[in-house]
Design a protein around this motif. Structure first.
Motif, PDB file in Angstrom:
ATOM      1  N   ASN A 273      16.479   3.706  -4.575  1.00 20.44           N
ATOM      2  CA  ASN A 273      17.124   3.639  -3.261  1.00 20.44           C
ATOM      3  C   ASN A 273      16.693   2.349  -2.565  1.00 20.44           C
ATOM      4  N   PRO A 274      17.596   1.373  -2.396  1.00 19.27           N
ATOM      5  CA  PRO A 274      17.200   0.091  -1.789  1.00 19.27           C
ATOM      6  C   PRO A 274      16.615   0.240  -0.387  1.00 19.27           C
ATOM      7  N   ALA A 275      16.996   1.297   0.326  1.00 19.56           N
ATOM      8  CA  ALA A 275      16.519   1.474   1.701  1.00 19.56           C
ATOM      9  C   ALA A 275      15.031   1.756   1.777  1.00 19.56           C
ATOM     10  N   ILE A 276      14.466   2.307   0.703  1.00 23.34           N
ATOM     11  CA  ILE A 276      13.041   2.668   0.739  1.00 23.34           C
ATOM     12  C   ILE A 276      12.225   2.030  -0.376  1.00 23.34           C
ATOM     13  N   ALA A 277      12.896   1.517  -1.405  1.00 24.04           N
ATOM     14  CA  ALA A 277      12.168   1.037  -2.585  1.00 24.04           C
ATOM     15  C   ALA A 277      12.323  -0.453  -2.831  1.00 24.04           C
ATOM     16  N   ASP A 278      13.058  -1.163  -1.971  1.00 31.36           N
ATOM     17  CA  ASP A 278      13.211  -2.614  -2.096  1.00 31.36           C
ATOM     18  C   ASP A 278      12.635  -3.298  -0.864  1.00 31.36           C
ATOM     19  N   LEU A 279      11.921  -4.393  -1.091  1.00 29.92           N
ATOM     20  CA  LEU A 279      11.415  -5.198   0.018  1.00 29.92           C
ATOM     21  C   LEU A 279      12.429  -6.281   0.370  1.00 29.92           C
ATOM     22  N   PHE A 280      12.452  -6.656   1.634  1.00 28.24           N
ATOM     23  CA  PHE A 280      13.295  -7.771   2.048  1.00 28.24           C
ATOM     24  C   PHE A 280      12.638  -8.452   3.246  1.00 28.24           C
ATOM     25  N   GLU A 281      12.989  -9.703   3.447  1.00 26.37           N
ATOM     26  CA  GLU A 281      12.529 -10.417   4.638  1.00 26.37           C
ATOM     27  C   GLU A 281      13.617 -10.239   5.699  1.00 26.37           C
TER      28      GLU A 281
ATOM     29  N   THR B 290      10.332  -2.830   4.196  1.00 28.09           N
ATOM     30  CA  THR B 290      11.461  -2.041   3.701  1.00 28.09           C
ATOM     31  C   THR B 290      12.461  -1.821   4.834  1.00 28.09           C
ATOM     32  N   ARG B 291      13.660  -1.482   4.465  1.00 27.24           N
ATOM     33  CA  ARG B 291      14.700  -1.252   5.459  1.00 27.24           C
ATOM     34  C   ARG B 291      14.371  -0.054   6.356  1.00 27.24           C
ATOM     35  N   ILE B 292      13.797   0.993   5.766  1.00 27.77           N
ATOM     36  CA  ILE B 292      13.472   2.165   6.578  1.00 27.77           C
ATOM     37  C   ILE B 292      12.352   1.843   7.564  1.00 27.77           C
ATOM     38  N   GLN B 293      11.412   0.967   7.202  1.00 29.13           N
ATOM     39  CA  GLN B 293      10.388   0.530   8.142  1.00 29.13           C
ATOM     40  C   GLN B 293      11.011  -0.231   9.307  1.00 29.13           C
ATOM     41  N   MET B 294      11.966  -1.097   8.988  1.00 27.50           N
ATOM     42  CA  MET B 294      12.617  -1.890  10.023  1.00 27.50           C
ATOM     43  C   MET B 294      13.375  -1.001  10.997  1.00 27.50           C
ATOM     44  N   LEU B 295      14.084  -0.009  10.468  1.00 26.87           N
ATOM     45  CA  LEU B 295      14.834   0.896  11.336  1.00 26.87           C
ATOM     46  C   LEU B 295      13.890   1.691  12.237  1.00 26.87           C
ATOM     47  N   ALA B 296      12.806   2.220  11.661  1.00 29.69           N
ATOM     48  CA  ALA B 296      11.864   3.007  12.450  1.00 29.69           C
ATOM     49  C   ALA B 296      11.217   2.163  13.538  1.00 29.69           C
TER      50      ALA B 296
ATOM     51  N   THR C 199      20.338   5.038  16.206  1.00 29.54           N
ATOM     52  CA  THR C 199      19.828   3.709  15.877  1.00 29.54           C
ATOM     53  C   THR C 199      20.277   3.419  14.453  1.00 29.54           C
ATOM     54  N   MET C 200      20.742   2.198  14.204  1.00 34.40           N
ATOM     55  CA  MET C 200      21.325   1.911  12.891  1.00 34.40           C
ATOM     56  C   MET C 200      20.970   0.513  12.416  1.00 34.40           C
ATOM     57  N   LEU C 201      20.702   0.419  11.116  1.00 28.89           N
ATOM     58  CA  LEU C 201      20.495  -0.863  10.446  1.00 28.89           C
ATOM     59  C   LEU C 201      21.540  -1.011   9.351  1.00 28.89           C
TER      60      LEU C 201
ATOM     61  N   PHE D 211       4.506  -1.364   9.975  1.00 27.52           N
ATOM     62  CA  PHE D 211       4.870  -2.223   8.853  1.00 27.52           C
ATOM     63  C   PHE D 211       3.799  -2.311   7.768  1.00 27.52           C
ATOM     64  N   SER D 212       2.646  -1.717   7.993  1.00 27.71           N
ATOM     65  CA  SER D 212       1.565  -1.777   7.002  1.00 27.71           C
ATOM     66  C   SER D 212       1.408  -0.477   6.235  1.00 27.71           C
ATOM     67  N   GLN D 213       2.278   0.477   6.476  1.00 20.69           N
ATOM     68  CA  GLN D 213       2.192   1.751   5.778  1.00 20.69           C
ATOM     69  C   GLN D 213       3.581   2.327   5.572  1.00 20.69           C
ATOM     70  N   ALA D 214       3.685   3.246   4.617  1.00 17.98           N
ATOM     71  CA  ALA D 214       4.973   3.902   4.381  1.00 17.98           C
ATOM     72  C   ALA D 214       5.326   4.759   5.592  1.00 17.98           C
TER      73      ALA D 214
END
Length: 577
Positions: free
Chosen positions: A300-308, A433-439, A544-546, A394-397
């Motif tokens: 799942n790219p939303a939780i398992a892929d990193l991005f800048e 991760t995308r889910i970190q960014m959204l949260a 809230t949406m990303l 951003f430093s933890q799941a």
């Protein structure tokens, strides 16, 4: 030979024979006793395993996202077969080849009917060439296929029931659900998504039926009989809005074609509760036939892929600086904003190479000014910057209830250099991760409170409800700071080109982002991740949406790709929520 000699021989032989007999008896009754008892029991006892039904996964309206159904194993019992192998192949192959595979455009090219028939014939021929008495011919046949084969009236063919996972919506929610495969012992096991995370809850516990049988394997009516009932798996009730999930996935697939992107994601959550309303990715896979897809698609790219994250990270840094009291929305930038910023051998420019001396922090967000963000980050300082990075999560799941969420490793103060502070301030050089960014963005929407994203609302065990841990929360910034940054994000939408996509009469707080993709130690100038993050309505947000698009080719800019897609989805959400 004298009588005395014979007597002496017998005196030696008889004790020797007695010793041998006693030794053998000791061996069979003591040393091998348990093993032989078990073998004897197995010869007059039959054990039948009772399969537990896997629990269902339901959407918020209790529609089935993942369920179970009865399928059938076709077998041949050779001692009773009257038809020839060739006759069985000719009559049965067209029936077992008749079930179409469900798949999406990401699957392998599906075989033609002729190819499927040829494959079915080859399979049956190979199976029937076995010299075994009992031969498994084909798994997972439907009731219709079973009836069609029974109508052939071929003696020696039979069926066993099989409980299998099925997904009524095919590929919909694949990355949310995961799939059910087999572990090393050949037993069903959930992998990825909810299937993997809640596998123990879903799988239940198998039962056993043990009864005493005669020499022909028939049950003895007065013999021993022991039964252990199976316990079916528990049902998961999720927060996923089935209709919205479907429509969002459709929009993502259209966006791949429209913008020439290689991957698209959208995550929607309720600001106050953290409940995920929809989580969609494209391309995806069909969990029923997961083995036909590239294994890389299973993640799942939303939780398992990193991005800048790029510029969508700027409101987070600005919120930290305002909350720390080092800047306000009206604070003006010093000479940092007069021109490109040089740090050692690096030169940092604005996205359009235009500079705004004396710009305010609100204007920094509106203009997405990299130099203005460097000014704010320097005011904040390295220690406070990293502290807020931790506080925003951003430093933890996040702890979202999906298998395979990864935890990015952020730099510590000793490794955090001036260039790191500068580039991180506008979302480059930091991997999340995308889910970190959204949260994290949801902190601004939720009066400064971070809330843990989650998907499962209830777990049902028959008529009982299983209690779930309360989602974690943490006050990250003050409500006053959240209100100020919200207004800055509203102005960022109102004063930019994306305002033409805004729903009429609705205030939207948002921010576009365009981040270069690091490749082999440098940034690829032609490949970007375009994004838009925000919430609406700004005063009392419903969601809230990303939205992210990887490597769009029609335009690299988030304002021209991800933002229109975000607003298309937002229009659906505002009507439905």
């Amino acid at each position: 030979m004298t009588t005395t000699y014979r007597i002496r021989v017998l005196q030696v032989i008889i004790p020797l024979i007695t010793f041998i007999v006693v030794t053998r008896l000791f061996y069979w009754q003591v040393i091998r006793g348990d093993d032989l008892s078990a073998r004897a029991a197995s010869q007059h006892n039959s054990v039948v395993t009772l399969t537990a039904r896997r629990g269902q996964i339901l959407s918020s309206d209790e529609s089935i996202l993942a369920g179970v159904e009865t399928r059938f194993l076709l077998y041949a019992y050779r001692p009773q077969l009257e038809a020839s192998s060739q006759e069985i192949v000719q009559k049965v192959a067209p029936i077992i080849a008749s079930t179409p595979d469900l798949a999406t455009s990401s699957a392998e090219i599906l075989p033609t009917p002729e190819e499927k028939l040829a494959a079915a014939k080859e399979l049956l021929e190979q199976k029937l060439n076995s010299d075994r008495s009992w031969i498994a011919l084909k798994h997972h046949l439907t009731r219709e296929q079973r009836q069609a084969i029974e109508d052939l009236d071929i003696k020696g063919l039979g069926f066993d029931e099989q409980i299998v996972r099925f997904y009524p919506e095919a590929s919909m929610s694949a990355h949310l659900l995961g799939f059910v495969g087999q572990n090393q012992q050949g037993e069903p096991q959930g992998y990825f998504g909810l299937e993997g995370y809640y596998d123990r809850q879903l799988q239940g516990r198998g039962g056993r039926l043990q009864q005493e049988t005669d020499a022909f394997g028939n049950p003895i009516l007065v013999g021993d009989y022991t039964s252990y009932s199976s316990l079916d798996g528990r049902t998961l009730l999720t927060s996923i809005n089935r209709s919205l999930q479907y429509q969002i996935e459709k929009l993502l697939h259209q966006a791949l074609l429209k913008y020439g992107a290689v991957q698209a994601s959208a995550i929607v959550m309720e600001p106050t509760t953290g409940a995920v309303i929809a989580l969609a990715n494209a391309p995806q896979y069909d969990p029923r036939i997961f083995y036909k897809f590239d294994p890389n698609l299973h993640k799942n790219p939303a939780i398992a892929d990193l991005f800048e994250p790029g510029s969508i990270f700027k409101p987070i840094v600005m919120a930290a600086a305002i909350d720390a009291g080092v800047v306000s929305p009206e604070t003006k930038c010093d000479s940092t904003c007069d021109q490109a910023v040089s740090i050692n051998q690096y030169t940092i420019k604005t996205w359009n190479d235009q500079y705004h001396p004396g710009t305010t922090m609100t204007e920094v967000i509106i203009n997405s000014d990299n130099t203005g963000m460097i000014f704010a980050a320097r005011r904040l300082g390295k220690d406070s910057f990293l502290d807020y990075i931790n506080r925003f999560g951003f430093s933890q799941a996040t702890g979202i209830d999906l298998q395979e969420e990864i935890t990015p490793k952020q730099k510590q103060i000793n490794d955090f250099k001036d260039i790191d502070l500068a580039t991180s301030s506008f979302g480059q050089g930091i991997a999340i991760t995308r889910i970190q960014m959204l949260a994290a963005a949801n902190v601004i929407a939720n009066q400064g409170i971070w809330v843990q994203p989650h998907i499962v609302q209830q777990i049902k065990d028959g008529d009982k409800l299983i209690s779930l841990p309360t989602p974690k929360t943490q006050q990250v910034i003050s409500p006053e700071t959240a209100t100020l940054v919200t207004q800055m994000m509203v102005e960022a939408v109102d004063e930019s080109t994306v305002r033409w996509n805004r729903p009429e009469g609705i205030k939207v707080a948002g921010k576009t982002g365009t981040a270069q993709i690091p490749v082999s130690g440098h940034y690829d100038e032609d490949k970007t991740i375009a994004s838009f993050i925000g919430f609406a309505p700004a005063e009392n947000p419903k969601f809230t949406m990303l939205v992210t698009l990887r490597e769009p080719t029609s335009s690299p800019w988030g304002s021209e790709t991800a933002a229109p897609l975000w607003f298309d989805i937002a229009n659906l959400l505002l009507l439905a929520l």
